[in-house]
Design a protein around this motif. Structure first.
Motif, PDB file in Angstrom:
ATOM      1  N   UNK A   3      -7.313  -0.499  25.137  1.00 39.82           N
ATOM      2  CA  UNK A   3      -7.347   0.375  26.303  1.00 39.82           C
ATOM      3  C   UNK A   3      -6.776   1.746  25.959  1.00 39.82           C
ATOM      4  N   UNK A   4      -7.318   2.763  26.630  1.00 41.06           N
ATOM      5  CA  UNK A   4      -6.767   4.114  26.549  1.00 41.06           C
ATOM      6  C   UNK A   4      -6.823   4.720  27.946  1.00 41.06           C
ATOM      7  N   UNK A   5      -6.128   5.857  28.108  1.00 40.05           N
ATOM      8  CA  UNK A   5      -6.172   6.591  29.373  1.00 40.05           C
ATOM      9  C   UNK A   5      -6.497   8.046  29.060  1.00 40.05           C
ATOM     10  N   UNK A   6      -7.676   8.490  29.500  1.00 43.96           N
ATOM     11  CA  UNK A   6      -8.083   9.880  29.304  1.00 43.96           C
ATOM     12  C   UNK A   6      -7.458  10.776  30.372  1.00 43.96           C
ATOM     13  N   UNK A   7      -7.146  12.000  29.977  1.00 40.87           N
ATOM     14  CA  UNK A   7      -6.696  12.995  30.955  1.00 40.87           C
ATOM     15  C   UNK A   7      -7.847  13.315  31.905  1.00 40.87           C
ATOM     16  N   UNK A   8      -7.550  13.281  33.196  1.00 46.18           N
ATOM     17  CA  UNK A   8      -8.590  13.603  34.177  1.00 46.18           C
ATOM     18  C   UNK A   8      -8.049  14.410  35.348  1.00 46.18           C
ATOM     19  N   UNK A   9      -6.850  14.980  35.191  1.00 46.55           N
ATOM     20  CA  UNK A   9      -6.249  15.774  36.256  1.00 46.55           C
ATOM     21  C   UNK A   9      -5.391  14.979  37.212  1.00 46.55           C
ATOM     22  N   UNK A  10      -5.387  13.644  37.084  1.00 47.66           N
ATOM     23  CA  UNK A  10      -4.529  12.810  37.921  1.00 47.66           C
ATOM     24  C   UNK A  10      -3.285  12.408  37.123  1.00 47.66           C
ATOM     25  N   UNK A  11      -2.326  11.847  37.801  1.00 50.27           N
ATOM     26  CA  UNK A  11      -1.065  11.481  37.141  1.00 50.27           C
ATOM     27  C   UNK A  11      -1.218  10.298  36.182  1.00 50.27           C
ATOM     28  N   UNK A  13      -4.253   9.131  34.759  1.00 46.25           N
ATOM     29  CA  UNK A  13      -5.379   9.172  33.839  1.00 46.25           C
ATOM     30  C   UNK A  13      -6.511   8.238  34.222  1.00 46.25           C
ATOM     31  N   UNK A  14      -7.588   8.312  33.445  1.00 48.69           N
ATOM     32  CA  UNK A  14      -8.767   7.470  33.658  1.00 48.69           C
ATOM     33  C   UNK A  14      -8.788   6.362  32.620  1.00 48.69           C
ATOM     34  N   UNK A  15      -8.830   5.123  33.090  1.00 43.38           N
ATOM     35  CA  UNK A  15      -8.865   3.988  32.178  1.00 43.38           C
ATOM     36  C   UNK A  15     -10.140   3.997  31.351  1.00 43.38           C
ATOM     37  N   UNK A  16      -9.984   3.777  30.043  1.00 46.49           N
ATOM     38  CA  UNK A  16     -11.113   3.651  29.131  1.00 46.49           C
ATOM     39  C   UNK A  16     -10.966   2.368  28.329  1.00 46.49           C
ATOM     40  N   UNK A  17     -12.049   1.609  28.225  1.00 46.47           N
ATOM     41  CA  UNK A  17     -12.111   0.514  27.266  1.00 46.47           C
ATOM     42  C   UNK A  17     -12.548   1.113  25.928  1.00 46.47           C
ATOM     43  N   UNK A  74      -0.696   8.967  27.010  1.00 44.64           N
ATOM     44  CA  UNK A  74      -0.194   7.662  26.634  1.00 44.64           C
ATOM     45  C   UNK A  74      -0.925   6.634  27.498  1.00 44.64           C
ATOM     46  N   UNK A  75      -1.160   5.407  26.982  1.00 47.46           N
ATOM     47  CA  UNK A  75      -1.925   4.424  27.760  1.00 47.46           C
ATOM     48  C   UNK A  75      -1.417   4.272  29.186  1.00 47.46           C
ATOM     49  N   UNK A 196       6.606   9.368  23.266  1.00 47.95           N
ATOM     50  CA  UNK A 196       5.147   9.380  23.150  1.00 47.95           C
ATOM     51  C   UNK A 196       4.667   8.018  22.672  1.00 47.95           C
ATOM     52  N   UNK A 197       3.531   7.579  23.196  1.00 42.16           N
ATOM     53  CA  UNK A 197       2.952   6.293  22.816  1.00 42.16           C
ATOM     54  C   UNK A 197       1.584   6.509  22.167  1.00 42.16           C
ATOM     55  N   UNK A 198       1.138   5.514  21.429  1.00 38.45           N
ATOM     56  CA  UNK A 198      -0.130   5.597  20.723  1.00 38.45           C
ATOM     57  C   UNK A 198      -1.290   5.796  21.696  1.00 38.45           C
ATOM     58  N   UNK A 199      -2.417   6.352  21.223  1.00 39.33           N
ATOM     59  CA  UNK A 199      -3.563   6.550  22.106  1.00 39.33           C
ATOM     60  C   UNK A 199      -4.075   5.258  22.731  1.00 39.33           C
ATOM     61  N   UNK A 200      -3.923   4.157  21.998  1.00 33.22           N
ATOM     62  CA  UNK A 200      -4.519   2.888  22.422  1.00 33.22           C
ATOM     63  C   UNK A 200      -3.457   1.805  22.552  1.00 33.22           C
ATOM     64  N   UNK A 201      -3.579   1.005  23.606  1.00 36.82           N
ATOM     65  CA  UNK A 201      -2.793  -0.214  23.782  1.00 36.82           C
ATOM     66  C   UNK A 201      -3.725  -1.390  23.553  1.00 36.82           C
ATOM     67  N   UNK A 202      -3.252  -2.416  22.861  1.00 39.52           N
ATOM     68  CA  UNK A 202      -4.131  -3.531  22.495  1.00 39.52           C
ATOM     69  C   UNK A 202      -3.537  -4.854  22.961  1.00 39.52           C
ATOM     70  N   UNK A 203      -4.412  -5.795  23.239  1.00 39.06           N
ATOM     71  CA  UNK A 203      -3.951  -7.155  23.541  1.00 39.06           C
ATOM     72  C   UNK A 203      -3.521  -7.823  22.236  1.00 39.06           C
ATOM     73  N   UNK A 204      -2.550  -8.731  22.287  1.00 39.71           N
ATOM     74  CA  UNK A 204      -2.027  -9.329  21.051  1.00 39.71           C
ATOM     75  C   UNK A 204      -3.088  -9.980  20.168  1.00 39.71           C
ATOM     76  N   UNK A 205      -4.136 -10.549  20.759  1.00 37.23           N
ATOM     77  CA  UNK A 205      -5.154 -11.225  19.954  1.00 37.23           C
ATOM     78  C   UNK A 205      -5.892 -10.276  19.020  1.00 37.23           C
ATOM     79  N   UNK A 206      -5.859  -8.963  19.319  1.00 39.86           N
ATOM     80  CA  UNK A 206      -6.506  -7.989  18.448  1.00 39.86           C
ATOM     81  C   UNK A 206      -5.833  -7.907  17.078  1.00 39.86           C
TER      82      UNK A 206
END
Length: 342
Positions: A3-11, A13-17, A74-75, A196-206
């Motif tokens: 998962x990532x969160x793109x900047x979209x003008x909101x506090x 962000x926009x969820x991205x797979x 950050x995610x 600061x956190x990484x661009x992507x957060x991952x589920x443990x199985x990844x």
């Protein structure tokens, strides 16, 4: 899933797979607008997201676009909880040895943890803005987990089931402000600015077999001003695993979905009393302070300075095939110009 969160003008962000290889991304507004929404209803939403994730990896989604890490917050751009531990007691031991202080025996059985500010995380490519370099600007490479709802009093052996996501962290620290704050006996505040956190957060199985015993058994790579600085293994010398850290945080309170818990600075003993730099055949370090501690132990005083304006730090973790898992934290230190008038 990733998962990532793109900047979209909101506090928030926009969820991205994001695809497993970090090349493609797709929004899923019909399922969730933000990552916090996913965490709030994990059991209900995650199975549906998993189906979309598989389609994304198979190249079956016509609306998927190239994943752009420069667009990422950050995610979780803000979170209900950010608690940072110090699970690598080797790091703590070095700090105390450098100032000729004994290590309390309890440090090996009871984790250190502080509650950080979680309302204003930095994006993975955001500048580290500071008014002064005299504050002793330092980076700290860490791993963090994100929880589901966690019941108060959970046992450490059961706490791993509540871990939903993993991320990398640059826990920015102001070493020059820490002594006076801790001397007051009331903990960190000004000395721990936005992380600061990484661009992507991952589920443990990844992580496959690299995630076991509630630890990430992979090197955390740090590149400081373009030169390799550290590659300690996050699963080695971790005195307290993430199950123990979650249980510690939940001893006297419930944790809400979206709580973030950090590992503390990743630090390896490397078969010696104090480790060694990559240039000396070791695995290096995840913060400047640890280098300075070793210099103090060896030479009586530190010689390595803290970060200056224009310095850069890059953090990443790769799988066994050399592929980036979380994307990269890539930041520069710049001088803060003060509040800007509207």
């Amino acid at each position: 899933m990733k998962f990532a969160s793109y900047r979209d003008g909101t506090r928030d962000g926009q969820l991205m797979l994001v695809s497993r290889d970090l090349t493609k991304a797709v929004a899923v507004p019909g399922l969730a607008a933000t990552l916090q929404e996913v965490l709030d209803d994990w059991e209900g939403v995650a199975p549906q997201l998993e189906k979309v994730y598989q389609q994304l990896n198979n190249g079956e989604l016509s609306d998927a676009a190239d994943f752009d890490q420069s667009l990422c917050e950050s995610p979780l751009p803000r979170a209900y909880q950010w608690a940072d531990g110090s699970a690598y007691v080797n790091h703590v031991e070095l700090v105390r040895r450098a100032r000729n202080a004994e290590m309390p025996p309890s440090f090996w059985t009871d984790p250190l943890m502080y509650q950080g500010g979680s309302d204003d995380f930095l994006g993975p490519r955001d500048a580290i803005e500071m008014a002064s370099t005299e504050w002793g600007i330092d980076f700290e490479g860490e791993v963090a987990i994100v929880t589901d709802d966690v019941p108060m009093g959970v046992d450490a052996k059961d706490a791993g089931q509540y871990i939903r996501l993993l991320m990398l962290v640059n826990d920015v620290s102001l070493r020059g402000l820490i002594p006076n704050e801790l001397g007051k006996g009331f903990g960190f505040f000004q000395s721990k600015p936005s992380s600061a956190f990484s661009p992507v957060a991952v589920t443990p199985d990844e992580l496959g077999d690299s995630w076991r015993d509630n630890k990430v058994h992979l090197p955390l790579l740090s590149v400081y001003n373009g030169e390799e600085f550290g590659k300690p293994n996050a699963g080695q010398d971790m005195t307290f695993d993430f199950g123990q850290l979650v249980a510690h945080a939940a001893k006297t309170r419930h944790l809400s979905a979206g709580a973030i818990i950090g590992s503390g600075t990743v630090s390896n003993k490397q078969g010696t009393d104090h480790g060694s730099a990559i240039s000396e055949g070791g695995v290096g370090y995840s913060c400047i302070a640890e280098v300075r501690m070793i210099e103090t132990i060896r030479d009586g005083k530190p010689k390595t300075g803290f970060m200056q304006f224009g310095d850069t730090i890059r953090m990443e973790m790769k799988d066994a095939d050399g592929k980036s898992i979380f994307g990269t934290i890539d930041q520069a230190v710049v001088q803060y110009q003060g509040p800007q008038a509207d």
